[in-house]
Design an enzyme around this catalytic site. Structure first.
Site, PDB file in Angstrom:
ATOM      1  CE  LYS A 199      -4.249 109.934  24.781  1.00 15.58           C
ATOM      2  NZ  LYS A 199      -3.650 109.996  23.478  1.00 15.58           N
ATOM      3  CD  GLU A 205       3.082  98.300  32.992  1.00 11.47           C
ATOM      4  OE1 GLU A 205       1.903  98.604  32.691  1.00 11.47           O
ATOM      5  OE2 GLU A 205       3.898  97.847  32.169  1.00 11.47           O
ATOM      6  N   GLY A 258       0.425 110.364  24.388  1.00  9.52           N
ATOM      7  CA  GLY A 258       1.070 110.154  25.689  1.00  9.52           C
ATOM      8  C   GLY A 258       2.478 110.725  25.751  1.00  9.52           C
ATOM      9  NE  ARG A 259       5.234 108.521  20.385  1.00 14.44           N
ATOM     10  CZ  ARG A 259       4.211 107.717  20.129  1.00 14.44           C
ATOM     11  NH1 ARG A 259       3.615 107.088  21.117  1.00 14.44           N
ATOM     12  NH2 ARG A 259       3.780 107.543  18.897  1.00 14.44           N
ATOM     13  CD  GLU A 344       5.286 104.543  22.885  1.00 16.35           C
ATOM     14  OE1 GLU A 344       5.467 103.577  23.650  1.00 16.35           O
ATOM     15  OE2 GLU A 344       4.713 105.583  23.247  1.00 16.35           O
ATOM     16  CG  HIS A 375      35.519 108.165  32.518  1.00 12.31           C
ATOM     17  ND1 HIS A 375      36.892 108.139  32.558  1.00 12.31           N
ATOM     18  CD2 HIS A 375      35.160 109.467  32.470  1.00 12.31           C
ATOM     19  CE1 HIS A 375      37.343 109.388  32.566  1.00 12.31           C
ATOM     20  NE2 HIS A 375      36.317 110.215  32.506  1.00 12.31           N
ATOM     21  CE  LYS A 503       0.646  98.780  26.853  1.00 17.19           C
ATOM     22  NZ  LYS A 503      -0.241  99.916  26.629  1.00 17.19           N
TER      23      LYS A 503
HETATM   24  O1  F6P Z   1       3.268 101.346  26.510  1.00 19.64           O
HETATM   25  C1  F6P Z   1       2.827 102.268  25.601  1.00 19.64           C
HETATM   26  C2  F6P Z   1       2.018 103.359  26.157  1.00 19.64           C
HETATM   27  O2  F6P Z   1       0.781 103.267  25.572  1.00 19.64           O
HETATM   28  C3  F6P Z   1       2.682 104.695  25.891  1.00 19.64           C
HETATM   29  O3  F6P Z   1       2.449 105.134  24.620  1.00 19.64           O
HETATM   30  C4  F6P Z   1       2.103 105.536  26.961  1.00 19.64           C
HETATM   31  O4  F6P Z   1       2.834 106.698  27.144  1.00 19.64           O
HETATM   32  C5  F6P Z   1       2.182 104.589  28.118  1.00 19.64           C
HETATM   33  O5  F6P Z   1       1.851 103.341  27.556  1.00 19.64           O
HETATM   34  C6  F6P Z   1       1.302 104.904  29.281  1.00 19.64           C
HETATM   35  O6  F6P Z   1      -0.043 104.974  28.925  1.00 19.64           O
HETATM   36  P1  F6P Z   1      -1.113 105.655  29.863  1.00 19.64           P
HETATM   37  O7  F6P Z   1      -0.745 107.090  30.022  1.00 19.64           O
HETATM   38  O8  F6P Z   1      -2.415 105.474  29.163  1.00 19.64           O
HETATM   39  O9  F6P Z   1      -1.081 104.946  31.188  1.00 19.64           O
END
Ligand code: F6P
Length: 534
Positions: A199, A205, A258-259, A344, A375, A503
């Site tokens: 987003k 990452e 995002g979610r 979240e 199990h 972060k």
């Molecule tokens: O770690 C939190 C977060 O901001 C989430 O809310 C989001 O889905 C994720 O990181 C990834 O964010 P982006 O889509 O901006 O890479």
């Protein structure tokens, strides 16, 4: 409002010891404490709720403003106040042609244009009219994203495996190089397409994995690497640095959290896997649940009932976690997806006014597919000292009619578990079982080990078959449940400030990992840095 909470607490005190099983003396118990919409059934009769309690919970929802805030959200209000944003992911799955204005601008044409370009691209890849620069068809698609840009499409792609007719889909999320390395090892760069999904297009990452993928491509195809890339983002300006062709950038507005984003461009891997038509059915399922949430009376409204059961268990009974148990192997990533959606959204400690909450907010959500969990951790569900409300999911029909015995066993296990949690086994019944045991064993002691307290609540979601439509219904149901609970707690379910601190610290610790002196850090961090130095 305080009055309703107090009444609920008093009602709980009065019924806390009551056996749930006894509530079935009423032959109408199941009919009264279940609700259905378009084939999706919620059975919440195996809880300690009765009509009086439920009416008070409904009054709580009304007084908290659930109906009004729901309507406001659907109409584009700035429900995400701390970020000053509307919350309109529902618009992505709405076929409605009526004008939907955000900040005075009709957003429908934009939604349609983006969907059309997604469809052209996805169908092009699927049919081979959109190819890699060398002219070969894309056989594999790798989605690089994390959190909301990973968990939703990953969960849905796995859930809908029987509908896959497109390229193979892979997902890379973790900054741990092991994941991208293992994924790339299996792939041919000349026939692989990467979707960089973020987003913000700044998430460390995702950007790190994207750079690694790009280098891997460059090594094999040189300057043609850009032809193997597409991007999904709310910040299209940022995508240019990767040289991603403009017509392969699919953007979405900041009013899609995002979610909550798998309904739009973040769902591109789902569309690649199952095709635009089936993706449309998935959206239709989500939209069906939206209509139900907006129009059904609260007493029969699935998301509201799920929320009220959750509030009852969490805030009134004091059960601090809930376990999600899909008896549907292809939903094995649903618990992880729901962890982000729920925790979240509702893992908050201050209310909408910034005041500390007086009651618990979101519970811990966890789970595993059945029967595997049986199990592993069900021992604790049945005989542990904590009570953990369970949420079962089960389909009437599987996608493997030739393996009917498997599905019959799956259903039997699911039903057996919810019954066993409720019914338990008395000491008397356990004594009968142990009567013939080895004389050297203390039979009374053994009987106590084999006693189950029972009276452990659960709900069950039952559906015909895990189709795209049903998956859409299920996800939208959970989204609205999270929303309704958030309204009752008066929290903002749409921001996520809590993920920021870690972060920021990771960025500041990186130079120390790379050898800078760790002066000023606490002893533990310094000790661990020394141990991890290489
Ligand atoms: O770690 C939190 C977060 O901001 C989430 O809310 C989001 O889905 C994720 O990181 C990834 O964010 P982006 O889509 O901006 O890479």
């Amino acid at each position: 409002m305080h009055g309703i909470w107090k009444t609920l607490e008093d009602l709980h005190a009065a019924v806390a010891e009551r056996p749930i099983l006894g509530l079935f003396d009423d032959p109408q118990r199941f009919q009264c404490f279940s609700a259905e919409t378009d084939g999706l059934l919620l059975d919440y009769s195996k809880t300690n709720l009765d009509e009086d309690i439920l009416q008070h919970l409904i009054a709580l929802a009304e007084e908290s403003g659930v109906p009004d805030k729901r309507d406001a959200m659907f109409q584009g209000a700035r429900s995400n106040a701390t970020e000053g944003r509307a919350v309109l992911h529902t618009a992505l799955r709405s076929p409605d042609t009526a004008v939907l204005a955000v900040g005075g601008e009709d957003v429908r044409p934009e939604i349609k244009a983006t969907r059309d370009s997604m469809e052209r691209f996805a169908e092009g890849v699927r049919t081979g009219t959109v190819t890699a620069p060398g002219g070969r068809a894309f056989t594999d698609v790798v989605n690089i994203g994390i959190g909301g840009s990973d968990l939703g499409p990953l969960m849905a792609v796995r859930a809908l495996a029987p509908y896959h007719t497109g390229p193979r889909c892979h997902f890379v999320s973790n900054v741990d190089g092991a994941q991208i390395s293992d994924t790339l090892d299996r792939l041919n760069p000349r026939t692989t397409l990467f979707i960089i999904a973020s987003k913000t297009f700044t998430t460390v990452e995702t950007m790190t994995n994207a750079r690694t993928a790009f280098r891997w491509l460059e090594a094999a195809v040189g300057s043609e690497g850009g032809g193997h890339l597409a991007a999904v983002s709310s910040a299209p300006g940022q995508t240019a640095v990767f040289g991603i062709p403009e017509d392969r950038v699919f953007s979405f507005a900041d009013w899609v959290g995002g979610r909550y984003s798998l309904w739009g461009p973040v769902g591109l891997p789902i569309m690649m896997a199952i095709g635009a038509q089936k993706f449309g059915e998935f959206l239709a399922g989500g939209n069906q649940m939206d209509q139900h949430f907006r129009s059904a009376p609260l007493r029969k409204n699935l998301p509201v009932l799920m929320a009220l059961v959750g509030i009852w268990h969490n805030n009134v009974c004091g059960y601090t976690t809930r376990v999600v148990l899909p008896y549907d192997q292809r939903l094995d990533r649903l618990p992880a997806y729901l962890q982000q959606l729920d925790m979240e959204s509702n893992g908050k400690r201050v209310d909408c006014n910034g005041e500390p909450l007086q009651r618990a907010s979101g519970p811990i959500v966890w789970g595993e597919s059945g029967t595997n969990g049986q199990h592993a951790f069900y021992q604790l569900l049945h005989q542990g000292t904590q009570i953990i409300p369970a949420e079962f999911l089960i389909a009437a029909e599987s996608h493997e009619p030739h393996l009917k015995e498997h599905h019959d066993l799956l259903k039997a296990n699911c039903l057996a578990q919810s019954e066993a949690l409720m019914r338990g086994r008395s000491l008397k019944a356990a004594r009968k079982l142990t009567a013939g045991a080895d004389a050297a064993v203390d039979q009374d002691c053994l009987a106590r080990h084999r006693t189950f307290p029972g009276n452990r609540p659960s709900v069950t979601l039952a559906y015909s078959k895990l189709s795209p439509f049903v998956l859409g219904q299920l996800i939208a149901l959970y989204e609205h449940r999270v929303f309704a609970e958030g309204v009752i707690w008066n929290i903002n379910s749409f921001d996520q400030w809590g993920v920021e601190l870690g972060k920021e610290l990771a960025i500041s610790i990186l130079p120390l990992v790379q050898g800078d002196p760790a002066d000023g850090k606490d002893g533990s961090t310094r000790g661990l840095l020394a141990k991890l130095a290489n």
